[in-house]
Design an enzyme around this catalytic site. Structure first.
Site, PDB file in Angstrom:
ATOM      1  N   ARG A 267      13.987   3.840  12.165  1.00  0.00           N
ATOM      2  CA  ARG A 267      12.760   4.638  12.225  1.00  0.00           C
ATOM      3  C   ARG A 267      11.964   4.289  13.493  1.00  0.00           C
ATOM      4  O   ARG A 267      12.547   3.852  14.477  1.00  0.00           O
ATOM      5  CB  ARG A 267      11.975   4.411  10.935  1.00  0.00           C
TER       6      ARG A 267
ATOM      7  N   GLU B 181      12.609  -9.930   0.825  1.00  0.00           N
ATOM      8  CA  GLU B 181      11.847  -8.777   1.343  1.00  0.00           C
ATOM      9  C   GLU B 181      12.711  -7.527   1.166  1.00  0.00           C
ATOM     10  O   GLU B 181      13.899  -7.539   1.520  1.00  0.00           O
ATOM     11  CB  GLU B 181      11.548  -9.028   2.824  1.00  0.00           C
TER      12      GLU B 181
ATOM     13  N   ARG C 208       8.327  -0.280  13.232  1.00  0.00           N
ATOM     14  CA  ARG C 208       8.786  -0.708  11.894  1.00  0.00           C
ATOM     15  C   ARG C 208       9.890  -1.760  11.981  1.00  0.00           C
ATOM     16  O   ARG C 208      10.267  -2.366  10.983  1.00  0.00           O
ATOM     17  CB  ARG C 208       9.278   0.495  11.081  1.00  0.00           C
TER      18      ARG C 208
ATOM     19  N   HIS D 145      12.929  -3.189   1.610  1.00  0.00           N
ATOM     20  CA  HIS D 145      12.410  -1.902   2.073  1.00  0.00           C
ATOM     21  C   HIS D 145      13.322  -0.800   1.572  1.00  0.00           C
ATOM     22  O   HIS D 145      14.554  -0.911   1.667  1.00  0.00           O
ATOM     23  CB  HIS D 145      12.339  -1.849   3.607  1.00  0.00           C
TER      24      HIS D 145
ATOM     25  N   ARG E  58       5.555  12.001  -2.975  1.00  0.00           N
ATOM     26  CA  ARG E  58       5.478  12.522  -1.602  1.00  0.00           C
ATOM     27  C   ARG E  58       6.678  11.994  -0.823  1.00  0.00           C
ATOM     28  O   ARG E  58       7.262  10.985  -1.185  1.00  0.00           O
ATOM     29  CB  ARG E  58       4.183  12.044  -0.897  1.00  0.00           C
TER      30      ARG E  58
ATOM     31  N   TYR F  65      11.781   8.364   0.919  1.00  0.00           N
ATOM     32  CA  TYR F  65      11.647   7.295  -0.076  1.00  0.00           C
ATOM     33  C   TYR F  65      12.293   7.606  -1.429  1.00  0.00           C
ATOM     34  O   TYR F  65      12.242   6.771  -2.335  1.00  0.00           O
ATOM     35  CB  TYR F  65      10.158   6.961  -0.267  1.00  0.00           C
TER      36      TYR F  65
ATOM     37  N   ASN G 248       8.068  -5.811  -1.420  1.00  0.00           N
ATOM     38  CA  ASN G 248       8.051  -4.711  -0.447  1.00  0.00           C
ATOM     39  C   ASN G 248       6.602  -4.607   0.033  1.00  0.00           C
ATOM     40  O   ASN G 248       5.771  -4.000  -0.638  1.00  0.00           O
ATOM     41  CB  ASN G 248       8.513  -3.395  -1.081  1.00  0.00           C
TER      42      ASN G 248
ATOM     43  N   ALA H   3       3.388  -1.051   4.598  1.00  0.00           N
ATOM     44  CA  ALA H   3       2.891  -1.096   5.991  1.00  0.00           C
ATOM     45  C   ALA H   3       2.426  -2.487   6.400  1.00  0.00           C
ATOM     46  O   ALA H   3       2.449  -2.821   7.602  1.00  0.00           O
ATOM     47  CB  ALA H   3       1.756  -0.087   6.163  1.00  0.00           C
TER      48      ALA H   3
ATOM     49  N   PRO I 222       0.790  -1.230   0.000  1.00  0.00           N
ATOM     50  CA  PRO I 222       0.000   0.000   0.000  1.00  0.00           C
ATOM     51  C   PRO I 222       0.829   1.290   0.000  1.00  0.00           C
ATOM     52  O   PRO I 222       1.857   1.372   0.678  1.00  0.00           O
ATOM     53  CB  PRO I 222      -0.838  -0.104   1.275  1.00  0.00           C
ATOM     54  N   ASN I 223       0.334   2.237  -0.755  1.00  0.00           N
ATOM     55  CA  ASN I 223       0.867   3.602  -0.858  1.00  0.00           C
ATOM     56  C   ASN I 223       2.144   3.708  -1.684  1.00  0.00           C
ATOM     57  O   ASN I 223       2.608   4.815  -1.955  1.00  0.00           O
ATOM     58  CB  ASN I 223       1.072   4.229   0.539  1.00  0.00           C
TER      59      ASN I 223
HETATM   60  O1  CA2 Z   1      10.878   1.545   3.487  1.00  0.00           O
HETATM   61  C1  CA2 Z   1       9.983   0.923   2.913  1.00  0.00           C
HETATM   62  O2  CA2 Z   1      10.106   0.501   1.761  1.00  0.00           O
HETATM   63  C2  CA2 Z   1       8.653   0.663   3.623  1.00  0.00           C
HETATM   64  O3  CA2 Z   1       8.204  -0.644   3.278  1.00  0.00           O
HETATM   65  C3  CA2 Z   1       7.708   1.706   3.099  1.00  0.00           C
HETATM   66  C4  CA2 Z   1       6.329   1.696   3.788  1.00  0.00           C
HETATM   67  C5  CA2 Z   1       6.500   1.711   5.316  1.00  0.00           C
HETATM   68  O4  CA2 Z   1       5.232   1.566   5.930  1.00  0.00           O
HETATM   69  C6  CA2 Z   1       7.421   0.611   5.799  1.00  0.00           C
HETATM   70  O5  CA2 Z   1       7.572   0.711   7.190  1.00  0.00           O
HETATM   71  C7  CA2 Z   1       8.787   0.718   5.143  1.00  0.00           C
HETATM   72  C8  CA2 Z   1       5.509   2.907   3.363  1.00  0.00           C
HETATM   73  C9  CA2 Z   1       5.261   2.967   1.898  1.00  0.00           C
HETATM   74  C10 CA2 Z   1       4.583   4.260   1.589  1.00  0.00           C
HETATM   75  O6  CA2 Z   1       5.204   4.796   0.462  1.00  0.00           O
HETATM   76  C11 CA2 Z   1       5.060   6.104   0.207  1.00  0.00           C
HETATM   77  C12 CA2 Z   1       5.856   6.628  -0.778  1.00  0.00           C
HETATM   78  C13 CA2 Z   1       5.787   7.951  -1.083  1.00  0.00           C
HETATM   79  C14 CA2 Z   1       4.893   8.776  -0.402  1.00  0.00           C
HETATM   80  C15 CA2 Z   1       4.095   8.255   0.589  1.00  0.00           C
HETATM   81  C16 CA2 Z   1       4.181   6.905   0.889  1.00  0.00           C
END
Ligand code: CA2
Length: 152
Positions: free
Chosen positions: A111, A102, A115, A104, A22, A27, A78, A81, A14-15
């Site tokens: 963080r 896996e 997480r 990230h 963003r 990221y 990946n 969340a 997700p996201n």
């Molecule tokens: O670091 C990573 O790749 C995560 O899997 C990213 C997840 C986070 O919940 C994990 O703890 C670590 C969040 C992905 C959301 O991605 C976004 C990217 C750009 C803007 C907003 C969210």
């Protein structure tokens, strides 16, 4: 690409569709389409074929992992969340026979405390975090190596 080319499912949770749009300080500035392109190129160079997926829905990710049982030799995931919450994704991965890496983008251990725990790691062959989108390419390198070793 010959038909016996192993397929690697590259799954995104997700996201991650917002990647590059963003929070670039966490990221990076690359979009998910950029990551997909880079994965496809790296896979081809390794003699693999990548099938890229992103979903904001847990059940859809579970079903894609079920499909991987018939269609993929390995999984790069990946889970975003869902990493920290999804026993369902862990269970689906535990029913997959091939290598699972896996990934990230961020270093989850630097963080928030929540997480640092991953259900998915309990099913993963290996984990890469904190190297940005390069982590996906390193995961494909690892998959190629693991599949070569399996083939003996
Ligand atoms: O670091 C990573 O790749 C995560 O899997 C990213 C997840 C986070 O919940 C994990 O703890 C670590 C969040 C992905 C959301 O991605 C976004 C990217 C750009 C803007 C907003 C969210």
């Amino acid at each position: 690409m010959p038909s016996d080319t192993p397929t690697v499912f590259v799954l995104n949770g997700p996201n991650l569709n917002l990647l590059g749009k963003r929070q670039p300080e966490i990221y990076g500035t690359e979009t998910l389409a950029d990551v997909e392109r880079a994965c496809s190129e790296r896979a081809a160079n390794l003699g693999l074929s990548s099938a890229f997926h992103q979903s904001n829905h847990e059940g859809e990710i579970v079903e894609t992992i079920h499909r991987a049982r018939d269609e993929a030799a390995a999984i790069v995931i990946n889970p975003a969340a869902y990493t920290h919450t999804s026993v369902a994704i862990m269970d689906a991965l535990l029913a997959f026979d091939g290598p699972i890496i896996e990934v990230h983008l961020s270093n989850v251990h630097r963080r928030e405390e929540f997480r640092s725990h991953s259900w998915v790691s309990k099913a993963a062959t290996g984990v890469i975090c904190g190297l940005g989108s390069r982590g996906y390419l390193l995961a494909l390198d690892a998959v190629a190596d693991l599949l070569d070793r399996e083939a003996g």
